[in-house]
Scaffold this motif. Structure first.
Motif, mmCIF file in Angstrom:
data_model
loop_
_atom_site.group_PDB
_atom_site.id
_atom_site.type_symbol
_atom_site.label_atom_id
_atom_site.label_comp_id
_atom_site.label_asym_id
_atom_site.label_seq_id
_atom_site.Cartn_x
_atom_site.Cartn_y
_atom_site.Cartn_z
ATOM 1 N N TYR A 86 0.835 -1.208 0.000
ATOM 2 C CA TYR A 86 0.000 0.000 0.000
ATOM 3 C C TYR A 86 0.870 1.258 0.000
ATOM 4 O O TYR A 86 0.561 2.254 -0.666
ATOM 5 N N ARG A 442 -7.198 9.317 -8.601
ATOM 6 C CA ARG A 442 -6.896 8.007 -9.181
ATOM 7 C C ARG A 442 -5.912 7.282 -8.255
ATOM 8 O O ARG A 442 -4.705 7.557 -8.274
ATOM 9 N N PRO A 444 -3.372 4.761 -6.854
ATOM 10 C CA PRO A 444 -2.383 3.880 -7.485
ATOM 11 C C PRO A 444 -2.776 2.411 -7.357
ATOM 12 O O PRO A 444 -3.479 2.010 -6.428
ATOM 13 N N ALA A 445 -2.295 1.619 -8.286
ATOM 14 C CA ALA A 445 -2.645 0.187 -8.328
ATOM 15 C C ALA A 445 -2.215 -0.541 -7.056
ATOM 16 O O ALA A 445 -2.897 -1.462 -6.600
ATOM 17 N N SER A 446 -1.090 -0.123 -6.459
ATOM 18 C CA SER A 446 -0.607 -0.806 -5.248
ATOM 19 C C SER A 446 -1.577 -0.630 -4.089
ATOM 20 O O SER A 446 -1.770 -1.555 -3.279
ATOM 21 N N LYS A 448 -4.863 -0.187 -4.370
ATOM 22 C CA LYS A 448 -6.026 -1.025 -4.667
ATOM 23 C C LYS A 448 -5.711 -2.504 -4.469
ATOM 24 O O LYS A 448 -6.568 -3.278 -4.043
ATOM 25 N N MET A 449 -4.481 -2.884 -4.786
ATOM 26 C CA MET A 449 -4.089 -4.284 -4.640
ATOM 27 C C MET A 449 -4.193 -4.742 -3.184
ATOM 28 O O MET A 449 -4.680 -5.845 -2.893
#
Length: 482
Positions: A86, A442, A444-446, A448-449
């Protein structure tokens, strides 16, 4: 080689720290931290499933690993691993917003890795004096992580955290002195090694054991946020960066619960046990009550999540007091995952609205659908909805509480209903709809992961408790002598 797990953990931590200190790239610092926490989780998971426990280290047996210690290290590795993932996107967002000085990124990752090592060593300490030292060290390191942001109120929150917990830990220190003195009277050799105290608990002078239990409880209760020693917790959890809030709620504060369980186990087969049991029940109900009533008037997202943590620590004390250790220890795991999901979701929401206040949040599903689902599932979990893991542990703990006192059960159910209603109503208010004037953040992908992994874990554990996990929980109870 795996039997030298503590040495391996220290070596991995040292390598990660060297990599962080030597690097000028935040990306490399983050990658080193992810590898460190992942290795800790894998090492603990492997040891838990394959190594014959307990294992003792050094001639004086000051360090050891039993099922409870390894289980806690595994949870810690998991929580730190998700927080490190995160942090990859979260730290970048904080720096971009001017809330974090880029020069402080190295300090953050150095302390992050030191905190992980300190928590692992705390859960590995057989000697209770060493446990006390490592707990104090985690307090200092956690305070540094709280003040890493460019905000004056974080300094106030950190000072309050250190002052309250460290002052209370003085009582634990006095309790340890009494416990050592009682071991000199009752055992062949004076010691603070937990395994030796457990073996000779029946020979310890009851009055000294009783006084030491109460004093030791005070310090570790403050560390875990048990009421009325909880006043530091809402401020610290709400002001800290969201990934730090996750570390505090899911791992660092749980060292206090872990220590209380260790001390409580010493009373199990002595005349002190009935008092110790009622003592824990009283503080459990008090914690649930104060948390429930405090949640009625909260307007800050992270503060209501923080008060929910106090409520769940109370539930853990109830489970301990009535002797349902299996589901109390399971509750530790489920609570850590649920709170991590909530605080991670709150972090994304704060980035979107630049506020944790409920009046600033609107059109949440439109702007942050992923964080919205994280809040919904996390809220359902902490409330104790069916098909989610905290429902299982709550159900069995409350069912056993009915055998102790129906009146006490009724009082706890009313308090839990107030807490659940307050939490649910707060989350519903966050879904208010207004004319949208905010640009979409927006995530970051981390970030959301980490949410995705936690949602998957909560749903899986809610539907099925693996046989291996239940066997580990039973092994913990046996090794604690409960």
């Amino acid at each position: 080689m795996i039997e030298n797990i503590i040495i391996i953990a220290v070596i991995i931590a040292a390598i990660a720290l060297i990599a962080v200190i030597a690097s000028r790239s935040i990306r490399i610092m983050n990658a080193s931290t992810i590898i460190h926490s992942f290795a800790t989780m894998v090492l603990a998971g492997y040891a838990l499933s394959t190594v014959k426990l307990p294992l003792f280290f050094l001639k004086n047996r000051y360090f050891f690993l039993d099922a409870l210690g390894i289980y806690e290290i595994f949870i810690t590795g998991c929580i730190f691993f998700l927080a490190a993932i995160y942090a990859k996107g979260y730290m970048h967002s904080l720096i971009k917003a001017g809330e974090l000085d880029p020069k402080n990124a190295k300090l953050f990752y150095v302390v992050f890795n030191l905190l992980l090592l300190s928590v692992v060593l705390a859960f590995s300490a057989n000697n209770l004096a060493l446990l006390w030292i490592f707990v104090e060290l985690t307090t200092v390191l956690s305070a540094i992580l709280i003040v890493v942001l460019n905000a004056k109120e974080n300094i106030t929150a950190a000072i309050k955290y250190v002052f309250i917990t460290s002052t209370a830990m003085i009582f634990s220190f006095m309790g340890l002195i009494l416990l050592f003195f009682s071991s000199r009277q009752g055992l062949e050799e004076a010691t603070l090694n937990w395994d030796m105290l457990l073996q000779g608990a029946q020979q310890l002078p009851p009055q000294l054991l009783l006084f030491s239990f109460v004093l030791i409880f005070v310090g570790f209760a403050a560390k875990s946020g048990v009421a009325p020693f909880h006043t530091w917790l809402p401020a610290a959890y709400s002001k800290a960066p969201s990934d730090v809030s996750v570390l505090l709620s899911g791992s660092v504060s749980m060292i206090g619960v872990y220590a209380i369980l260790r001390i409580y186990s010493l009373t199990a087969h002595t005349v002190v046990h009935p008092f110790a049991s009622k003592f824990l029940l009283a503080f459990g109900v008090l914690s649930i009550g104060i948390a429930a009533l405090s949640m009625l008037v909260r307007t800050n997202v992270k503060k209501i999540i923080a008060f929910s943590s106090i409520e769940h620590v109370g539930i853990m004390l109830l489970g301990m007091g009535i002797g349902n250790i299996v589901w109390m220890v399971y509750h530790l795991l489920a609570h850590a995952l649920a709170k991590a999901l909530l605080f991670f979701s709150a972090g994304i929401i704060h980035r979107q609205y630049q506020s944790n206040k409920i009046e600033a949040i609107y059109n949440l599903f439109e702007l942050q659908p992923f964080a919205s689902w994280g809040l919904i599932i996390g809220s359902a979990a902490v409330i104790g909805m069916p098909l989610l893991p905290l429902f299982i542990s709550k159900f069995f703990i409350l069912a056993d509480l009915a055998n102790v006192s129906l009146l006490l059960l009724l009082a706890v159910l009313v308090l839990l209903l107030i807490a659940s209603g307050s939490f649910a109503w707060f989350m519903i208010q966050m879904m208010q709809i207004k004319e949208n004037v905010l640009p979409k953040y927006r995530a970051p992908a981390s970030m959301k992961m980490a949410l995705f992994i936690l949602i998957a874990l909560l749903l899986a554990l809610g539907l099925y408790v693996p046989d291996k996990l239940y066997a580990i929980l039973e092994k913990i109870v046996v090794q604690l002598g409960l």
